[in-house]
Design a protein around this motif. Sequence first.
Motif, mmCIF file in Angstrom:
data_model
loop_
_atom_site.group_PDB
_atom_site.id
_atom_site.type_symbol
_atom_site.label_atom_id
_atom_site.label_comp_id
_atom_site.label_asym_id
_atom_site.label_seq_id
_atom_site.Cartn_x
_atom_site.Cartn_y
_atom_site.Cartn_z
ATOM 1 N N GLN A 97 0.894 -1.174 0.000
ATOM 2 C CA GLN A 97 0.000 0.000 0.000
ATOM 3 C C GLN A 97 0.925 1.215 0.000
ATOM 4 O O GLN A 97 1.285 1.690 -1.064
ATOM 5 C CB GLN A 97 -0.962 -0.054 1.177
ATOM 6 N N CYS A 98 1.350 1.683 1.181
ATOM 7 C CA CYS A 98 2.301 2.814 1.130
ATOM 8 C C CYS A 98 3.656 2.346 0.631
ATOM 9 O O CYS A 98 4.385 3.091 0.013
ATOM 10 C CB CYS A 98 2.385 3.521 2.479
ATOM 11 N N CYS A 135 0.054 -0.410 7.181
ATOM 12 C CA CYS A 135 -1.109 -0.412 6.279
ATOM 13 C C CYS A 135 -1.897 -1.712 6.376
ATOM 14 O O CYS A 135 -2.995 -1.797 5.836
ATOM 15 C CB CYS A 135 -0.672 -0.212 4.832
ATOM 16 N N GLY B 72 -0.556 5.699 0.172
ATOM 17 C CA GLY B 72 -0.801 4.261 0.269
ATOM 18 C C GLY B 72 -2.230 3.920 -0.110
ATOM 19 O O GLY B 72 -2.612 2.764 -0.135
ATOM 20 N N GLN B 73 -3.014 4.957 -0.409
ATOM 21 C CA GLN B 73 -4.415 4.717 -0.816
ATOM 22 C C GLN B 73 -4.499 4.419 -2.313
ATOM 23 O O GLN B 73 -5.556 4.181 -2.835
ATOM 24 C CB GLN B 73 -5.300 5.899 -0.400
ATOM 25 N N CYS B 342 2.694 6.325 11.435
ATOM 26 C CA CYS B 342 3.095 6.082 10.051
ATOM 27 C C CYS B 342 4.468 5.416 10.117
ATOM 28 O O CYS B 342 5.310 5.845 10.912
ATOM 29 C CB CYS B 342 3.259 7.399 9.286
ATOM 30 N N GLY B 393 2.868 6.125 4.623
ATOM 31 C CA GLY B 393 1.672 6.197 5.472
ATOM 32 C C GLY B 393 1.286 7.629 5.771
ATOM 33 O O GLY B 393 2.120 8.548 5.767
ATOM 34 N N GLN B 618 -7.141 -1.936 -0.098
ATOM 35 C CA GLN B 618 -7.619 -0.921 0.853
ATOM 36 C C GLN B 618 -8.574 -1.538 1.868
ATOM 37 O O GLN B 618 -8.543 -1.227 3.055
ATOM 38 C CB GLN B 618 -8.329 0.225 0.125
ATOM 39 N N GLY B 621 -6.625 -3.674 4.317
ATOM 40 C CA GLY B 621 -5.862 -2.828 5.236
ATOM 41 C C GLY B 621 -6.744 -2.124 6.246
ATOM 42 O O GLY B 621 -6.405 -2.037 7.426
ATOM 43 N N ASP B 625 -6.402 -2.736 10.187
ATOM 44 C CA ASP B 625 -6.089 -1.555 11.013
ATOM 45 C C ASP B 625 -7.153 -1.376 12.104
ATOM 46 O O ASP B 625 -6.827 -1.157 13.276
ATOM 47 C CB ASP B 625 -6.048 -0.316 10.097
#
Lengths: 152, 712
Positions: A97-98, A135, B72-73, B342, B393, B618, B621, B625
Motif C-alpha cells: 500500500q504505502c 497499512c 498508500g491509498q 506512520c 503512510g 484498501q 488494510g 487496522d
Amino acid sequence: MATYNIKVNGSSRDVNADPDTPILWVLRDKLDLVGTKYGCGIAQCGACTIHLDGKAVRSCSIPISAVGSMEITSIEGLSEKGDHPLQNAWKEHDVPQCGYCQAGQIMQAASLLKTNKKPTDAEIDEAMDGNLCRCGTYNRVKAAIKTAAKIN
Amino acid sequence: MQKDNIFQTNRRSFLKVSGILSGGLVLGFTWGSCTRPEDIIVMPKEWYDINGYLKIGENGLVTIMSPNPEIGQNVKTSMPMIIAEELDCLWKNVIVEQGALNTDVFSRQVAGGSQSLRAGWTSLRTAGATARKMLVNAAAQQWEVDPSTLKTEEGFVVKETGEKLSYGDLAMAASKGEPVKSEDVQLKDPKDFKIIGTETSNVDLENIVTGKPLFGIDTKKEGMAYASVMRPPSFGQKLVSFNDADARSVSGVKDVFQFGDKIAVIADSNWSAMKAKKALKAEWTDEGTLENTEAHDAQLLALLNTKSETPKRKDGDVDKAFAEADEILERIYEAPFLPHNCLEPMNFFAHVTDDKVDLLGPIQTPQWTRGNVAKLLNRPEEQVSVDMTRMGGGFGRRLYGDFAEEAAEISSIAKMPIQLQFTREDDMTAGTYRPASKYKFKAAIKEGKLTGYHLVGAGVNMGNSTREDNFPASAVENYLVESHELKSNITTGAWRAPITNFLAFAEQAFFDELATKIGKDPVEFRLELFERAKNNPVGKLDYDPEKSIGVIKLAAEKSNWGTKIDGVYQGFSAYYSHNTYVAEVANVVLENGNPRVTNVVCAIDCGIVVNPLGAKNQVEGGVVDGIGHAMFGDFSFKNGRANHENFGTYKMIRMSDAPAVEAHFVKNTNDPTGLGEPTLPPAGGALANAFAAAGRERLYKQPFIQQIKIVG
C-alpha cells in the motif's frame, strides 16, 4: 571517525564513519542506498532488515564497527534485475500500500526461504512477526511468500 | 466553475506545469518520482503537452500527472487510470508522474477524507476527454474531415475508412491546437470502460520492491544538511535553557540553535544529528497544566451526564419515550488517544533562500502547508513551492504540516537546505493524536421496538464528537444527540476515519446488545430500522438506507450469516462513512477458551470500483487496522507525557494477529466514492460482537487486550 572497508551487495566500499554508526545510516546517508528504511531505531519494526552473510538482521541496531568481513546485502542487492522470486511474487500479488515496510518484509522473507524452503503458515508468522506493516498488508505478504516458495 | 477555469486556461497553466515538470522528467528515472512500465524501452525524443494533466511523446507514450498526494491509498494508480480511460489509450503506454502543487491546473490536491476519487472523478475524466478531443481535432485537420466522423481506439484516431493516426503522430499538432472546453466533450458511458474496473498494478510497484528512492526520507539534495529537533518532553512545558557543549562535540555537527521552545541540531548525517540531540542537556519548566489521562477520564464521564443546551439533533421527545419504555438499555464506551505511527517517521525538506522557499516531502495537504509556511516566514505564497513524495503512510498525521513548517524555519535560520527527520520517539511523543473520547448510549424499548435513542458524546479537542445525522437518525421516532468537548493542551487531530473510527464500534456494539435484549437477530434488527428510514424517515434523511440494506444483505449472504458452524462465532457490524457503505462479519474461534479472529467478510458499496486490485487492498488494510487498534491500541498521558515512545512497548497488530479479509463489492455504475477509511470503522464492532457471540463478556472499552486475553 574511522575508515571501514565493507562488502555491500558484492562490492567493496570504503566508508568514513563513527564506530557506533548503525549500518542503516551508513547505507542510507553514506552510500546512498536508501531502500533500507528507518522505522524505529530499536529493532522492533523490521523496516531496516538487511542480510549479514545471508541472514536477516536489523541494520538499525548493528554498528558499522561490528561488520568486519561479513557481507552486507540490502534490497538493492537482492537480485540484479529486481526478479528475485519474492520480488516477482510481490508484484504478482500487488502487495504494497504505502510501500515503506516492503523492502524489509522482502529481506526478512528471503532469509526465511533460504533456510526453510516450504515454511508452514505458523513458521511464516513466526519469521515475519518482527516486521510491522502499518497499512495491514499482512495477508498479501503471506500469500506472496507462499507463491515464491511454490506453496499452494 | 473551477473545472471550466482549468480547461479554458490550460494553455497558460500548462506552461507553468511544464516548467515545474521538466526537472521531474529529467530527474524522474533516477530519483524515482516517475514510473515506467516494464515493457516500454524507448523514451520519446519530445514530449508534447496536451493539457496540464498529460503530455504525449512522438512515439505514442503518454505521461499522466497524478495530482493528489499518495499515502498508500493508491491514487497514484487509480487517478491516472481515470484520465487514461477517457483519453482512450492503452494503459501499458502510460507513465505516471507525481504532480507538484499547482492550484492553477489541479483542484483539491489533498489526501484526506477518502475524497480523492469522489472529488476528482469528473475533473479527471474531463482532463482525459478534452485531451482526446484535441487529438481528434488535430487528425480532422490533417485529413480535412469533420471531427465528428472520427473515433478513437487504443491510442489511435480512426477514420471511417479505417485509416489510423497514432496519438504520437498527432501529439505535436494537438498541443498547438485550440484548447477544448469541458462542456464540449462527452464522457464515456461506464459500460464502455476498458481501463476502469480492471485489476491494475500499483505504478510504483517495481520501485518499491527494488528499494528505489521514493519517499520523503530518501531525499538527497546538493549541499543539504540533516536536522534533528528536541521538543518539550511534556505537553504544557517550555524551554528554560540548554547546554549544547556535548552535542557540539559529536562529529559531523554543524550547528545547534533554539527556535521557539525547541532546539535544532544540524549535522552532516542523520546519525550525527540524532546522536547530538541525545547529548543535549535542556531544562524545561511547566507553562500550563501537565495533563493526565486519569483526569480526562473523570472529566469526560462527567460531561456524559451533562445536558447540552444545543443538541446536535432532536427528533420527537426522548424523555417521553424513556418514561413510557418497557425497558431501557444504557451503556458507556471509552476510547484512548492513539498515535498515527506512520511507518515513515515525519520528515521534510526545505530550502529557504532570499527569493524562494522550496519544500519537498510527504504531505497530505500541500496547499494548506504552502499557506502556513508562507505565513510563518512572512513570504508571499508565490515564493513557496511544494513538491510531494510518496508517503510511508498518512492516516491523518500528514494533514498537519508542522514538520514542514519546522523544516522551513530551521532552513531559514541555518541558511542552508535542510532535511528534517523525526526519530520514532519524536513521532510518537510529538503527535497530533486521535483524541480520547467517550460515548453514552441509551435506548428505550417498548413492545419489542426501539422507541427512543439518546447519544451523548464527549471528546478531547474533538469539536462535535458525533455524527448526528448518521444511522439510526431517521429510523427512530424519538432521537436526541448531544456532544461535549474537553479542551486540552495535548495536540489532537484527524486519525483515519476521524470520530467514526471509535464511534462506529460503540454504536455497533450497542446495537448488537440491543438486538439481543429485544430478542432479534442483529441483522434482522438493523434491516428493520433501515426499512423504516427508507419508507417513512423521521426528520432529515442524510444517508441512503437502500445502500445500507444492500451491503448488510451482501455481507450476511457471503458470510453465511445465521448458519451455525460448530466452534465458529460471528459478529455483525455495518457503518456508513466518507460516502461509502460497509458491512462486516467477523468470524471468531476459541482456542483454549480464548478468542481468535480468523477472518472478516466485508461488503462494500463504493460505486464504480476503479481498480479492483487496489480496492481490495484498501479493504484488507482498513479491516486489519480497525481490528488492530481495537485490540491493542493503548495510549495515555501522565503529567503531559506520552506513556509510549516506541514500538518496544507500544503494541500494533502484526502478521500472526491479522485475520484474513474477504472483500465483496456491490456492483453498480454510480460515481465512485473512497475506500481509504470506510472499512475501518465497522471492524471493531464486528470483532467485539463476535466475542460476545462466543460467550465472552461484552467489551465497552478499547483496547480489548486490557480486558480479555486474545489469541494473536
